[in-house]
Structures are given as C-alpha cells and as structure tokens.
Design a protein around this motif. Structure first.
Motif, PDB file in Angstrom:
ATOM      1  N   ASP A 114      -4.388   6.854  -9.289  1.00 22.36           N
ATOM      2  CA  ASP A 114      -5.338   7.626  -8.480  1.00 22.36           C
ATOM      3  C   ASP A 114      -4.620   8.210  -7.250  1.00 22.36           C
ATOM      4  N   ALA A 115      -5.362   8.985  -6.459  1.00 24.64           N
ATOM      5  CA  ALA A 115      -4.735   9.734  -5.368  1.00 24.64           C
ATOM      6  C   ALA A 115      -4.081   8.805  -4.352  1.00 24.64           C
ATOM      7  N   MET A 150      -1.171  12.510 -12.569  1.00 24.42           N
ATOM      8  CA  MET A 150      -2.461  12.298 -11.913  1.00 24.42           C
ATOM      9  C   MET A 150      -3.468  11.767 -12.946  1.00 24.42           C
ATOM     10  N   MET A 195      -0.855   7.512  -5.770  1.00 22.73           N
ATOM     11  CA  MET A 195       0.115   8.604  -5.855  1.00 22.73           C
ATOM     12  C   MET A 195       0.712   8.904  -4.478  1.00 22.73           C
ATOM     13  N   LEU A 196      -0.125   8.801  -3.434  1.00 21.05           N
ATOM     14  CA  LEU A 196       0.379   9.077  -2.084  1.00 21.05           C
ATOM     15  C   LEU A 196       1.340   7.987  -1.627  1.00 21.05           C
ATOM     16  N   ASP A 237      -8.897  12.895  -7.390  1.00 24.77           N
ATOM     17  CA  ASP A 237      -9.339  13.388  -6.080  1.00 24.77           C
ATOM     18  C   ASP A 237      -8.255  14.296  -5.477  1.00 24.77           C
ATOM     19  N   TRP A 238      -8.259  15.551  -5.942  1.00 26.64           N
ATOM     20  CA  TRP A 238      -7.226  16.498  -5.499  1.00 26.64           C
ATOM     21  C   TRP A 238      -7.300  16.761  -4.005  1.00 26.64           C
ATOM     22  N   TYR A 241      -5.640  13.963  -2.193  1.00 29.28           N
ATOM     23  CA  TYR A 241      -4.198  14.037  -2.457  1.00 29.28           C
ATOM     24  C   TYR A 241      -3.562  15.153  -1.620  1.00 29.28           C
ATOM     25  N   LEU A 280      -0.748  14.675   1.261  1.00 26.29           N
ATOM     26  CA  LEU A 280       0.575  15.305   1.207  1.00 26.29           C
ATOM     27  C   LEU A 280       0.829  16.135   2.467  1.00 26.29           C
TER      28      LEU A 280
END
Ligand SMILES: *Cc1c(COP(=O)(O)O)cnc(C)c1O
Length: 380
Positions: free
Chosen positions: A194-195, A223, A198-199, A235-236, A239, A243
């Motif tokens: 998930d976001a 993703m 990923m972060l 959850d773009w 994300y 970023l």
C-alpha cells in the motif's frame, strides 16, 4: 486502498456481452478504454513532479498503450520484444529497459535509460554501447523488510539487481568506461504494497541514492491492487503527497507501475454452458478457462465477477448458492473462483470477470487443449 470508483460503463459492458453471446462470439476480452483514460489521468494528476512510466509487461495491448501514452512520460520495457513493440507504436517514446538476463542483441537495441542488473551485464554493455555510449541506472536490491508483499523482487536474495557489493563493483567498472553515463539508481523491490509501505521503501531507496551522490531515482512499480475488492484503489493521492515531501530539489523521481494502471480496464467474458452439483458442491462451467485468464491460478485468488443474465434457456439454474466457477480445461486447476455466493446463475448467462486488464491474457497458456482464442473488443 480506500477511494471507491464506480465501475465504468456497466450498461455498455452488459450490452456488448449479450450481443457477443447472441452471435456465439464468447469468450472474449473487453477493454474499457474511457475508464483507462480516466484512471490514468487521475493517477497522473496525483503525482505532480514525478515521472510516470508504464510497465509494458503488465499488458502490451496496442490500444491500451495508445490510451496511456498521453498520460505517461515513457514506458518501462523488459525484453527486446517489448522494445521493438513499443518503438513500432511510438518511435520517439522514452524507454527504460530493465530485466535480468538481457542478451547482447537486446543491449544493442539501446534505450533512453538502461537498467543494469549485474557487473557482467555492465561489462558487456561497455563493449556493445559504442561511441555514443548509454545512459544507465544501476538496479539496486537493498536489504529491506517487505513483509506483506505479494511478490518480492528485492529485500533479500533474488536474481533481480545487485546488492551493495555488486553496485560497488559496477562503480569501479564505470571509472574505466566514461561512455557509460551513470544517471541514477533503479529499485523495484516488491509488488502489492500500500501507499504507506511504498513510501517507507522510497525513503530507503532515496537515502541509498543520496549516499552514492545520485539524483535520478526510479522507484519501480508494484502498487497494490485488491482482487477481493474491485472498487478499491491504491491511494495515489497519499503516495503523491508523500513523494513530494521526500523529494529534494534537483532530484528526479520516476515510478513504473503496471498492474495498478491497467488491471481495472479489462474484463474477460465467458458464457455458462453447464451447471451441476457434484458431491454436494455446485459448479458452473463456462466457455474458455484459465488458459485465457491464468491470473486466479497464479495468484491463488477468486477472480471477481458479475453475472449478466442471458436470454434464458431450459438448462439448470441456481439461486442463492455458493458456486465454484470453472473453465473447459481437463485439469482441476482450471478454477476461476471457489464457492462464492451467487444470487442467481443459469446456463446461457455471461460471467464477466473483472480486473482482467493486467497479467491476464498475456501471461496465460493459450494453446493448452487447443480451444479457440478469445475475441478482443474495446469500449470507446
Ligand atoms: C513488473 C515490473 C514492474 C511493474 O510491476 P507492477 O506490479 O505491475 O506495478 C515495474 N518495474 C519492474 C522492473 C518490473 O519488473
């Protein structure tokens, strides 16, 4: 995985499904291009200042690539075949060429960015690249916790990319190869996160790149998509916000999602040819099978589906039952979904499998049993 997006064009899909059923044109894939266009635009808008590449291996269908092209900064390709395919459609597109086991012939095709996977590959590239050289990223496989990922491409011993020792060897080799321009770091460590996760990984990769003094960072794809909930989305927005916080001035961040871009736009339609009870379990047998849509077998999930009522027949019908949906193959592995609750289902109905736009047709074993290939149709 929070934002809910209504299924695009349910009526158009149902109408086409019944038309195809009436003309004996099932099974078939249907791609909803306007839905893909809207989704890609939303993803693009959520990522200001981040370069968005599409990982072609998720689905190389030319119509999908044409729909995506206005929204992406380039394409991530993983073979010579994909390089040639994308160049035939978009001669000037920016290509980021990765993948383990690139042959000399593949390296000779060149690309806007080449992702180097090993010291030996770098040595071969130094010989092949010629005077014009090449712009490269070193693919790093960092030690990282990627618990909960659906697939692990990094974080430990895998054939993808290099550990610290491999990267150090490449840096020594590059001292003697000035025609190879080291642009940055590539890291595609896991799929299905998930976001927030990923972060966390992005933070690690950025720290690693900064220690090497490199300012171009490709954070990969992976993703998460949720096959249990076709309405859920990665959850773009979160994300993209994350970023933006992580990125320092002068840094170029790039991502290369595949599945999360195209999975939702594809449907696989098959028609129910038999319904029967065997030792207490109800089976619906549909035309086609997992030789067209292998995804539920490889990932071990129930492929989500809706039932589009057919014209009716004198065949069997079930109501409010748990049904196992299978294809025509003579193997117990040919299962799309197991014991899922179904309100009503009858011979002649169309089963519309959702989330079949990525790693679906193009990863399937089409020739097993020599059934006909599906048709391909596009909602426009
Ligand atoms: C497969 C792959 C991607 C895309 O992964 P998704 O899970 O489809 O987003 C991106 N980068 C690399 C290097 C890959 O191998």
């Amino acid at each position: 995985m929070t934002t809910s997006v209504p299924t695009a064009h349910p009526d158009a899909l149902a109408e086409l499904a019944l038309r195809l059923a009436a003309t004996g044109a099932l099974p078939a894939y249907v791609y909803d291009l306007p839905a893909l266009d809207r989704h890609a635009a939303a993803v693009r808008a959520a990522l200001p200042g981040v370069e968005l590449f599409y990982a072609v291996k998720a689905n190389p269908d030319p119509e999908l690539l044409r729909t995506l092209a206005p929204h992406v900064d380039g394409f991530e390709v993983s073979s010579g075949g994909e390089v040639v395919h994308v160049r035939s459609l978009f001669p000037d597109a920016r290509l980021a060429f990765g993948g383990p086991g690139k042959t000399d012939a593949e390296l000779a095709l060149g690309a806007w960015r080449l992702h180097v996977e090993s010291p030996h590959e770098l040595r071969r590239l130094a010989r092949i690249a010629g005077a014009e050289g090449a712009d490269i990223l070193l693919r790093a496989n960092l030690k990282a916790s990627i618990e909960g990922a659906a697939l692990a491409m990094g974080g430990g011993a895998t054939p993808f990319g290099m550990d610290e020792d491999g990267v150090a060897e490449c840096l020594r080799l590059l001292d003697g190869a000035p025609h190879l321009r080291l642009r940055g770091v590539h890291a595609h460590l896991a799929s299905g996160l998930d976001a927030a996760r990923m972060l966390e990984l992005a933070d690690r990769v950025l720290g690693y790149a900064r220690d090497l003094g490199l300012a171009e960072i490709n954070l990969g794809g992976g993703m998460a998509v949720d096959y249990r909930n076709p309405a859920a989305r990665f959850d773009w927005a979160a994300y993209g916000r994350g970023l933006a916080v992580l990125r320092r001035p002068g840094e170029v961040l790039r991502i290369e999602p595949g599945r999360a871009l195209t999975v939702y736009c594809g449907h696989y339609l098959a028609q129910v040819i038999d319904v029967k009870r065997v030792h207490g379990e109800t089976f619906a047998i549909v035309t086609g099978g997992t030789h067209h849509l292998r995804t539920p077998v490889t990932k071990g999930h129930d492929q989500p589906f809706t039932v589009i009522p057919g014209p009716g027949s004198d065949g069997p019908r079930v109501r409010d039952e748990h049904v196992t949906v299978v294809g025509q193959l003579c193997t117990p592995k040919d299962v799309f979904a197991r014991r899922v609750p179904v309100a009503e289902l009858a011979v002649g109905d169309v089963v519309a499998f959702a989330m079949a736009g990525a790693y679906a047709w193009n990863i399937s074993h089409h020739d097993f049993l020599m059934h006909p290939k599906p048709g391909f149709h596009y909602l426009r």
